[in-house]
Motif scaffolding. Structure first.
Motif, PDB file in Angstrom:
ATOM      1  N   THR A   1      32.572  83.758  13.140  1.00 56.56           N
ATOM      2  CA  THR A   1      31.147  83.800  12.787  1.00 56.56           C
ATOM      3  C   THR A   1      30.612  82.370  12.747  1.00 56.56           C
ATOM      4  OG1 THR A   1      31.712  83.770  10.411  1.00 56.56           O
ATOM      5  CG2 THR A   1      31.341  85.921  11.445  1.00 56.56           C
ATOM      6  N   GLY A   2      29.448  82.180  13.342  1.00 53.23           N
ATOM      7  CA  GLY A   2      28.755  80.904  13.267  1.00 53.23           C
ATOM      8  C   GLY A   2      27.550  81.042  12.361  1.00 53.23           C
TER       9      GLY A   2
ATOM     10  N   THR B   1      32.293  76.297  20.563  1.00 49.44           N
ATOM     11  CA  THR B   1      31.107  76.593  19.747  1.00 49.44           C
ATOM     12  C   THR B   1      29.954  75.701  20.184  1.00 49.44           C
ATOM     13  OG1 THR B   1      31.768  74.979  18.037  1.00 49.44           O
ATOM     14  CG2 THR B   1      32.540  77.252  17.777  1.00 49.44           C
ATOM     15  N   GLY B   2      28.741  76.253  20.146  1.00 47.57           N
ATOM     16  CA  GLY B   2      27.548  75.495  20.504  1.00 47.57           C
ATOM     17  C   GLY B   2      26.480  75.645  19.435  1.00 47.57           C
ATOM     18  N   ALA B   3      25.640  74.628  19.286  1.00 50.41           N
ATOM     19  CA  ALA B   3      24.672  74.620  18.182  1.00 50.41           C
ATOM     20  C   ALA B   3      23.384  73.928  18.604  1.00 50.41           C
ATOM     21  CB  ALA B   3      25.281  73.928  16.959  1.00 50.41           C
ATOM     22  N   THR B   4      22.480  73.814  17.632  1.00 49.23           N
ATOM     23  CA  THR B   4      21.192  73.168  17.889  1.00 49.23           C
ATOM     24  C   THR B   4      21.338  71.672  18.117  1.00 49.23           C
ATOM     25  OG1 THR B   4      20.821  72.865  15.516  1.00 49.23           O
ATOM     26  CG2 THR B   4      19.954  74.879  16.507  1.00 49.23           C
TER      27      THR B   4
ATOM     28  N   VAL C   1      40.459  82.701   7.365  1.00 51.06           N
ATOM     29  CA  VAL C   1      41.678  81.964   7.712  1.00 51.06           C
ATOM     30  C   VAL C   1      41.382  80.627   8.376  1.00 51.06           C
ATOM     31  CG1 VAL C   1      43.120  84.013   7.856  1.00 51.06           C
ATOM     32  CG2 VAL C   1      41.851  83.281   9.877  1.00 51.06           C
ATOM     33  N   ARG C   2      40.143  80.384   8.781  1.00 50.41           N
ATOM     34  CA  ARG C   2      39.771  79.092   9.349  1.00 50.41           C
ATOM     35  C   ARG C   2      38.329  78.770   8.981  1.00 50.41           C
ATOM     36  NH1 ARG C   2      44.391  78.812   9.878  1.00 50.41           N
ATOM     37  NH2 ARG C   2      45.676  78.404  11.733  1.00 50.41           N
ATOM     38  N   ILE C   3      38.091  77.491   8.665  1.00 50.17           N
ATOM     39  CA  ILE C   3      36.727  76.983   8.470  1.00 50.17           C
ATOM     40  C   ILE C   3      36.606  75.723   9.321  1.00 50.17           C
ATOM     41  CG2 ILE C   3      34.992  76.155   6.845  1.00 50.17           C
ATOM     42  CD1 ILE C   3      36.451  77.613   4.624  1.00 50.17           C
TER      43      ILE C   3
ATOM     44  N   VAL D   1      31.740  77.198  11.231  1.00 49.11           N
ATOM     45  CA  VAL D   1      32.281  78.363  11.918  1.00 49.11           C
ATOM     46  C   VAL D   1      33.462  78.852  11.097  1.00 49.11           C
ATOM     47  CG1 VAL D   1      33.402  79.214  14.013  1.00 49.11           C
ATOM     48  CG2 VAL D   1      31.585  77.513  14.180  1.00 49.11           C
ATOM     49  N   ARG D   2      33.503  80.153  10.853  1.00 51.31           N
ATOM     50  CA  ARG D   2      34.617  80.731  10.095  1.00 51.31           C
ATOM     51  C   ARG D   2      35.330  81.765  10.944  1.00 51.31           C
ATOM     52  NH1 ARG D   2      34.396  80.626   4.052  1.00 51.31           N
ATOM     53  NH2 ARG D   2      32.951  78.972   3.480  1.00 51.31           N
ATOM     54  N   LEU D   3      36.637  81.835  10.751  1.00 55.02           N
ATOM     55  CA  LEU D   3      37.459  82.845  11.413  1.00 55.02           C
ATOM     56  C   LEU D   3      38.000  83.779  10.340  1.00 55.02           C
ATOM     57  CD1 LEU D   3      38.563  83.508  14.315  1.00 55.02           C
ATOM     58  CD2 LEU D   3      40.688  82.413  13.576  1.00 55.02           C
ATOM     59  N   TRP D   4      37.755  85.078  10.527  1.00 54.60           N
ATOM     60  CA  TRP D   4      38.105  86.087   9.521  1.00 54.60           C
ATOM     61  C   TRP D   4      39.198  87.006  10.048  1.00 54.60           C
ATOM     62  CZ3 TRP D   4      35.151  85.338   5.121  1.00 54.60           C
ATOM     63  CH2 TRP D   4      33.952  84.644   5.281  1.00 54.60           C
TER      64      TRP D   4
END
Length: 727
Positions: A571-572, A613-616, A589-591, A578-581
């Motif tokens: 999830t972004g 991952t991409g962002a503004t 399990v990841r941040i 970004v988190r990994l669930w």
């Protein structure tokens, strides 16, 4: 089917949409744990009350609790269960919104239960703010801050970069202390003097902070609660930390030392201090960097073993002979598929770790077609870039907000601001609906072409418009078998549409605010949604209520993505993390921190090992999931990146942006030089290569069309989509 253990409802029981019908039932896979008992009626004792213990290995122990629960994750990643009975919710009626109440609930007085945290009491706002008690002379705050600033700026270069991380969190909390204790003039002077010294990527946060000029403003402000309830994480070497501690003790600067102990989390590591470049690459989120412990959990990032099915090898070889005259060329391709089905990836999760739907005959046929297409796939690389086919939405005055393309590239869907969902066929085959019940009764069900006979030619068209949402549609996703379509909207719902009848089957109601994104699992059946209420939800198509609620982000969940093995969800968020669930237990399990703006696009590599991952901020960041570290930074875009996609073989990474360009990056070169020895697990960082432009293979401009979606076909043709902008 026996899905993941379902979590009970939230504050109010979710009622089915009267216009949407019931969720479609699917044949169940092998049973996973014991069947769930029927939900008890009000007043009826549950298993926990009657002394019965849950024996299912697959369900949470909390599912036997006597009151409505909601599984959640706090900022540190621990599983929480929030009691949300009516009495307690009304106790939080002072909150201006459910999210504020939720934040207060999450950080109320707690007691541990079986490794989780159960909220017992919810504080009022004054209790949440109680840490900002008067502790020093307000006229000396500027002197305290400038004294520390002078000390840091005069320290050795190797320590200065690390200690400079203190400026922003100290500035925020000292300002909030002054405001809370009603020293408004001192607070204003403090803000005006030092806000210009903060890093540029905190400017949006500072604008919000500048509006908090009175104590009354703090009571309903979520950003303030984020600062108060989430300790700001700083990663500092032991030498730098000792230097800071010694300085504050010598100066007897208790004011700053108290803030450091109360509101900051210093993640101390042994080794050389980090450089300014290393720090800038990792910081920028609302709560600072992630703790190193947050990325230590084992992650099964490998791919699941492919199911065994018979592929007509002779036909495939014949096709190879006719097309290329080299039938042997296809055998390695087929052998690789066969070996994948026999050999288990050592990093893959157990095959039955989560229940997945069984393959239908149509799914097997589709996989056979996929294998055949893969045999003709173009091998991409720096010397063989993909062709790009761009789908431009003209006259999209209703506002194109979401796009998706089916895995076989036969259909494209657009979500629009006028609440409609529009599906197009991009092949000569038109879209058709199933015949009426009366006509279906006349069909010979034993005929070989029964699937063709049930379709009504009278309904054939290139476009189907789906009506049902009452707000802009922000996310769309086709199911892998192309039988269903998901859409999410500002109206707070996720809708499941049938692509056989082009009607809405279910309206899933769980989010309290707009839903920004939704996506099907690679295996179908499960899907995820994320929204303005700061949480992501895991659903199953035949369940009205979510199976998991992933909470922990400090701002909107803007994009979601399933891992290729379907055991994890990324999830972004607008909190710039970004988190990994973990789908199995709901744990974070990841941040990943490093972006300087809200994240809007995610893409897993085909082998499941890496995440882009991409962002503004216009940057593409690359992450090694197994080690939990950033391993690359791709610079070149000048605006928000809304689309990322790896080629089918993982050779190329494509990025699409609001700057009207598609860029192609050499994914192999970006990852090939990574050695596990280079990963400094003690400090949690590596030296990022300065070769971003060396990885750029091509930049392709559109004619004033922002790129909102990218898709590689099964033969590695790149499809892109966006709406033409006349501005």
């Amino acid at each position: 089917m026996a899905a993941l253990p379902e979590e009970p409802a939230e504050v109010v029981a979710v009622k089915p949409d009267p216009d949407a019908g019931t969720p479609p039932q699917q044949p169940p896979p092998p049973a996973w744990g014991r069947p769930r008992a029927a939900r008890p009626r009000a007043g009826q004792p549950t298993g926990a009350e009657s002394g019965e213990r849950c024996q299912s290995g697959g369900c949470f122990p909390q599912t036997c609790a006597p009151s409505p629960l909601m599984a959640a994750q706090d900022a540190e990643g621990f599983l929480c269960v929030l009691h949300l009975s009516r009495g307690r919710v009304s106790h939080c009626a002072f909150a201006s919104s459910f999210r504020l109440a939720y934040k207060l609930l999450l950080y109320g007085n707690t007691f541990a239960v079986g490794g989780g945290v159960v909220v017992e009491d919810q504080p009022d706002v004054s209790a949440v703010l109680s840490a900002y008690n008067q502790q020093g002379d307000p006229t000396l705050y500027e002197e305290y801050y400038s004294g520390l600033k002078h000390f840091i700026e005069c320290s050795l270069d190797c320590h200065r970069a690390e200690l400079s991380q203190l400026f922003y969190p100290l500035f925020v909390h000292m300002y909030l202390e002054l405001v809370y204790n009603q020293h408004e003039s001192e607070a204003k002077s403090f803000f005006e003097r030092f806000h210009g010294d903060q890093e540029c990527y905190y400017q949006d946060d500072l604008r919000v902070l500048s509006s908090l000029t009175k104590k009354e403003h703090m009571k309903g402000n979520e950003t303030m609660l984020d600062f108060r309830t989430s300790k700001f994480v700083l990663r500092i070497s032991r030498d730098s930390y000792q230097l800071l501690k010694r300085h504050l003790q010598e100066k007897q600067n208790n004011q700053i030392w108290n803030i450091v102990q109360e509101h900051l989390y210093i993640d101390i590591f042994d080794g050389m201090p980090r450089s300014k470049q290393q720090i800038d690459a990792m910081v920028g989120s609302l709560a600072g960097e992630a703790k190193r412990e947050a990325n230590k959990a084992k992650v099964f990032f490998g791919l699941l073993k492919e199911p065994e099915f018979d592929v007509p090898l002779d036909d495939e070889d014949d096709e190879g002979e006719n097309e290329e005259g080299k039938p042997k060329k296809k055998k390695p391709k087929k052998d690789s598929v066969g070996s994948k089905s026999k050999k288990q990836d050592p990093n893959a999760p157990p095959q039955n770790r989560i229940p997945l739907p069984e393959l239908k005959d149509s799914d097997k046929l589709d996989k056979i077609m996929n294998v055949k297409e893969a045999a003709r796939r173009v091998r991409l690389g720096p010397d063989c870039l993909p062709s790009i086919c761009f789908y431009t939405f003209l006259n999209a005055y209703q506002g194109l907000t979401a796009v998706d393309i089916t895995d076989d590239s036969s259909m494209i869907v657009g979500g629009f601001a006028d609440s409609t969902v529009r599906v197009w066929s991009v092949t000569p085959k038109k879209l058709r609906s199933v015949k009426t019940a009366a006509d279906l009764s006349l069909i010979d069900k034993e005929s070989d072409d029964v699937l063709e006979r049930i379709m009504d030619e009278k309904t054939a068209s290139e476009l189907k418009i789906l009506y049902g949402h009452s707000g802009p549609v922000y996310g769309t996703s086709f199911s892998p078998d192309r039988n269903y379509l998901l859409s999410c909207s500002e109206d707070g719902t996720v809708r499941l549409w049938s692509l056989q009848t082009f009607t809405c089957l279910v309206g899933y109601k769980g989010h309290n605010y707009p839903v920004w994104d939704t996506q099907f699992s690679p295996y179908g059946y499960y899907f995820v949604s994320g929204g303005h209420d700061r949480v992501a939800r895991l659903w199953a198509t035949d369940h009205y209520q979510p199976l998991r609620i992933f909470a922990g982000h400090l701002a909107d969940v803007t994009c979601t993505r399933f891992h290729p093995n379907s055991n994890y969800i990324a999830t972004g968020s607008a909190d710039r993390t970004v988190r990994l669930w973990d789908v199995l237990n709901g744990n974070c399990v990841r941040i990943f921190t490093g972006h300087k703006g809200p994240i809007h696009s995610l893409a897993f590599s085909p082998n499941g090992r890496f995440l882009a991952t991409g962002a503004t901020d216009g940057r593409v960041l690359l992450w090694d999931i197994g080690h939990g570290l950033m391993v690359g930074e791709l610079k070149g875009h000048t605006d928000t990146i809304y689309a990322l996609r790896f080629s089918r073989d993982g050779e190329i990474l494509a990025s699409g942006s609001m700057d009207n360009t598609v860029r192609l990056w050499d994914a192999v070169k970006a990852f090939e030089d990574l050695e596990t020895d280079d990963f400094t697990t003690a400090t949690g960082h590596i030296n990022l290569p300065e070769n971003s432009q060396d990885l750029l293979l091509g930049t392709y401009m559109t004619k004033s069309t922002p790129v909102v979606h990218l898709h590689f076909t099964r033969r590695n043709l790149l499809l892109a989509a966006g709406a033409y902008s006349s501005q």
